[in-house]
Design a protein around this motif. Structure first.
Motif, PDB file in Angstrom:
ATOM      1  N   ASP A 112      56.386  72.352  11.018  1.00  0.00           N
ATOM      2  CA  ASP A 112      55.154  71.986  10.013  1.00  0.00           C
ATOM      3  C   ASP A 112      55.871  71.540   8.670  1.00  0.00           C
ATOM      4  OD1 ASP A 112      53.189  72.144  12.120  1.00  0.00           O
ATOM      5  OD2 ASP A 112      53.226  74.440  11.519  1.00  0.00           O
ATOM      6  N   THR A 113      57.056  71.017   8.693  1.00  0.00           N
ATOM      7  CA  THR A 113      57.672  70.513   7.514  1.00  0.00           C
ATOM      8  C   THR A 113      58.334  69.150   7.675  1.00  0.00           C
ATOM      9  OG1 THR A 113      59.684  71.551   7.689  1.00  0.00           O
ATOM     10  CG2 THR A 113      58.177  72.805   6.449  1.00  0.00           C
ATOM     11  N   PRO A 114      58.818  68.240   7.074  1.00  0.00           N
ATOM     12  CA  PRO A 114      59.478  67.009   7.391  1.00  0.00           C
ATOM     13  C   PRO A 114      60.861  67.516   7.949  1.00  0.00           C
ATOM     14  CG  PRO A 114      58.664  66.920   5.132  1.00  0.00           C
ATOM     15  CD  PRO A 114      58.160  68.193   5.554  1.00  0.00           C
ATOM     16  N   GLY A 115      61.431  66.300   8.636  1.00  0.00           N
ATOM     17  CA  GLY A 115      62.763  66.552   9.365  1.00  0.00           C
ATOM     18  C   GLY A 115      62.612  66.223  10.810  1.00  0.00           C
ATOM     19  N   TRP A 116      61.372  66.053  11.265  1.00  0.00           N
ATOM     20  CA  TRP A 116      61.209  65.685  12.785  1.00  0.00           C
ATOM     21  C   TRP A 116      61.539  64.179  13.074  1.00  0.00           C
ATOM     22  CZ3 TRP A 116      56.938  62.467  13.240  1.00  0.00           C
ATOM     23  CH2 TRP A 116      56.187  62.572  11.932  1.00  0.00           C
ATOM     24  N   THR A 117      61.797  63.893  14.146  1.00  0.00           N
ATOM     25  CA  THR A 117      61.644  62.591  14.686  1.00  0.00           C
ATOM     26  C   THR A 117      60.494  62.176  15.542  1.00  0.00           C
ATOM     27  OG1 THR A 117      63.244  63.107  16.447  1.00  0.00           O
ATOM     28  CG2 THR A 117      64.297  62.298  14.320  1.00  0.00           C
ATOM     29  N   VAL A 118      60.214  63.195  16.295  1.00  0.00           N
ATOM     30  CA  VAL A 118      58.882  63.154  17.098  1.00  0.00           C
ATOM     31  C   VAL A 118      58.276  64.616  16.854  1.00  0.00           C
ATOM     32  CG1 VAL A 118      57.910  62.775  19.523  1.00  0.00           C
ATOM     33  CG2 VAL A 118      60.083  61.711  18.992  1.00  0.00           C
ATOM     34  N   ARG A 119      56.871  64.427  16.879  1.00  0.00           N
ATOM     35  CA  ARG A 119      56.288  65.574  16.672  1.00  0.00           C
ATOM     36  C   ARG A 119      55.130  65.656  17.348  1.00  0.00           C
ATOM     37  NH1 ARG A 119      52.429  67.390  12.260  1.00  0.00           N
ATOM     38  NH2 ARG A 119      52.739  69.718  11.870  1.00  0.00           N
ATOM     39  N   GLU A 126      52.459  72.455  14.809  1.00  0.00           N
ATOM     40  CA  GLU A 126      53.078  71.796  15.845  1.00  0.00           C
ATOM     41  C   GLU A 126      53.353  72.654  16.763  1.00  0.00           C
ATOM     42  OE1 GLU A 126      56.187  70.289  13.271  1.00  0.00           O
ATOM     43  OE2 GLU A 126      57.790  71.575  14.266  1.00  0.00           O
ATOM     44  N   VAL A 127      53.483  72.000  18.279  1.00  0.00           N
ATOM     45  CA  VAL A 127      53.629  72.954  19.197  1.00  0.00           C
ATOM     46  C   VAL A 127      55.113  72.525  19.955  1.00  0.00           C
ATOM     47  CG1 VAL A 127      51.390  73.235  20.121  1.00  0.00           C
ATOM     48  CG2 VAL A 127      52.496  71.072  20.484  1.00  0.00           C
ATOM     49  N   TRP A 128      55.748  71.165  19.246  1.00  0.00           N
ATOM     50  CA  TRP A 128      57.048  71.101  19.789  1.00  0.00           C
ATOM     51  C   TRP A 128      57.462  69.714  18.716  1.00  0.00           C
ATOM     52  CZ3 TRP A 128      59.624  66.658  21.537  1.00  0.00           C
ATOM     53  CH2 TRP A 128      60.704  66.535  22.192  1.00  0.00           C
ATOM     54  N   ALA A 129      58.695  69.762  18.674  1.00  0.00           N
ATOM     55  CA  ALA A 129      59.301  68.535  17.530  1.00  0.00           C
ATOM     56  C   ALA A 129      60.621  68.221  18.184  1.00  0.00           C
ATOM     57  CB  ALA A 129      59.014  69.088  16.231  1.00  0.00           C
ATOM     58  N   ALA A 130      61.003  67.084  18.097  1.00  0.00           N
ATOM     59  CA  ALA A 130      62.427  66.753  18.241  1.00  0.00           C
ATOM     60  C   ALA A 130      63.047  66.422  16.893  1.00  0.00           C
ATOM     61  CB  ALA A 130      62.535  65.395  19.242  1.00  0.00           C
TER      62      ALA A 130
END
Lengths: 330, 330
Positions: A65-72, A53-57
């Protein structure tokens, strides 16, 4: 075998630019019916199936690159534009082209496999639109980038190759024809006015407005290209999506949920294409442009007439389309 | 309830003209899955199911609207352009429009319900193309007509609403955007040369030629907008389809049979859109234009990227597409 980087080619008869991206023929669904459905690479827990991933919210301490994101956000595995596509353009007789330099990202809209934009909670959709703005700003500030195109293809019939709702971001080294055509319309509109601002008021007069809130509006255009086309825009004139404030973004998110929900009720969750048009980031003066979102349901097959003329054939009065969606989302 | 005549409306943001033709919503297949299949109105013996014929080929004494024809022309029951749509254009703020004055005809390609252009005998296909020329000449000579657009939508997935192979003729009061764009390309091409003539020779160099005969060629364009797009043209520069000689018409018919047959072998009878682009009949000097036929198989869903940018995304190298069809039709 190495796939060559994508290239842009210009047709000497039509003037249309096409991207030749042979690597995309390997993407899922490119060959219909080829094999069983693999695990969804956009679902939480499957992060290893995408490029890093290059960015996540939304991460609250969880590693990339693990769960826990809302937007990836991840690079598209089958890019139409690539940073590696470098070098100069060419012209050999009528054969005109250039490397398709740029980027092509996927924004996974949410962790939920079955939750499209129209099904989201307002805060969730606002978070997605903030991710759009973040990626837009990130790329628009680069000198080599001339236009950033953000789109959603909803469902396979609209061109989606994966079911899990996602956004695509095309980072382009040129202003595409459709946007150049719009810039010309804005520039030439009489009296120095904005045709989009003017059409918002006319939509109200004609009862083509679908819904409004504090800062945004949604209406069916007077010359809608097909049944139930919707145009959404900020009420206050604003050329550049990069400049949009949090409040307007939240209002746009709310309006998208409401009107896509109405569309879904009227047509039974139809496939649609959705895109954001903002003033290009080519350094020129585009203050007359007005950013907006377009939604085109895929309920009609566009055919030889449309392809051969560049015109559209609409069988449903825009006033009637607006009335139906308005009722459904009231 | 009386259906209003169709009107042309111009979008103030995109500049795209759309036809609002609410009467077309009643045509068969406009509402998917609505009712059982009725008798085919284009089969011999069912002539009473269409409006009275306006032209036919092959009659040897048989009266109009009875069997005995080889090609039959009738008005489209659900016209996009109508002679009754008269009067002046309007502009009220951004709401720009004009009556969609013109005609919209259907040419029934042959009496055979299951015989598409690619399956025809050469003499039969030549007869169909002579019918195209006849209707083209008939309308192009009228002062109110600016462009005549001839198309075939092959199969439902390409927008056909009836299975029996047929051609549509759109008789238009304006030069459509896609043709105006092409005229500009021909006008601007360097050295006063014809870009289509030049690209024929380049296609041979690049092995993008699919097939040729005495007077016509078929090749995959360098900037093909999608897999297996084919362009067919007379080898001798000719702007106006109205001027085409019988010999060239017969050669074009033979080449269409051969290359559509090859396409069908490679892709298993795919849906496609086919159209004829000729210089407009607006009285202007278009001697640099070169008439041609375009074939676009519908094997890829064009999606948000194409709609939002006006560009295309092709995943198959034109050289490879040409090689596959060439082998199949050799």
């Amino acid at each position: 075998m190495e796939t060559p980087p994508p290239e842009l080619r210009r047709d000497p008869v039509t003037g249309v630019w096409s991207i030749l991206a042979t690597g995309r023929s390997r993407r899922p669904g490119a060959v219909p019916g080829a094999g069983a459905e693999p695990a969804c690479p956009f679902c939480p827990g499957n992060e290893g199936l995408t490029p890093p991933e290059v960015w996540a919210a939304g991460r609250d301490g969880s590693p990339p690159d693990t769960p826990g994101w809302t937007v990836r956000v991840v690079p598209n595995l089958y890019p139409a534009f690539m940073p590696e596509a470098r070098g100069r353009g060419w012209r050999r007789g009528t054969r005109t082209g250039r490397p398709a330099r740029g980027e092509h990202e996927v924004i996974v809209n949410s962790p939920h496999h079955d939750r499209s934009l129209g099904d989201m909670e307002p805060a969730e959709a606002a978070g997605l639109l903030r991710a759009w703005r973040e990626r837009y700003r990130h790329f628009a500030s680069r000198p080599s980038v001339k236009h950033v195109q953000i789109i959603i293809n909803h469902k396979r019939e609209a061109g989606a190759s994966l079911d899990h709702p996602h956004t695509q971001v095309f980072v382009m080294p040129m202003v595409p024809r459709a946007v150049a055509d719009e810039l010309r319309e804005f520039r030439r509109f009489p009296g120095g006015k904005c045709p989009l601002c003017a059409s918002v008021e006319e939509a109200r007069e004609d009862k083509r407005t679908v819904a409004e809130n504090g800062t945004c509006t949604c209406f069916v255009p007077y010359a809608a290209r097909g049944p139930f086309e919707m145009r959404l825009a900020p009420l206050h004139h604003q050329p550049d999506f990069a400049a949009v404030e949090d409040g307007v973004l939240a209002d746009m998110a709310e309006l998208l949920i409401r009107t896509l929900g109405g569309l879904s009720k009227v047509l039974g969750n139809p496939a649609y294409n959705l895109w954001l048009h903002s003033s290009p980031c080519d350094g020129k003066d585009h203050r007359r442009y007005h950013w907006h979102v377009e939604v085109v349901p895929r309920i009609i097959v566009s055919a030889g007439f449309e392809l051969s003329t560049g015109m559209c054939l609409n069988v449903l009065a825009p006033e009637e389309a607006a009335r139906l969606i308005r009722q459904a989302c009231a």
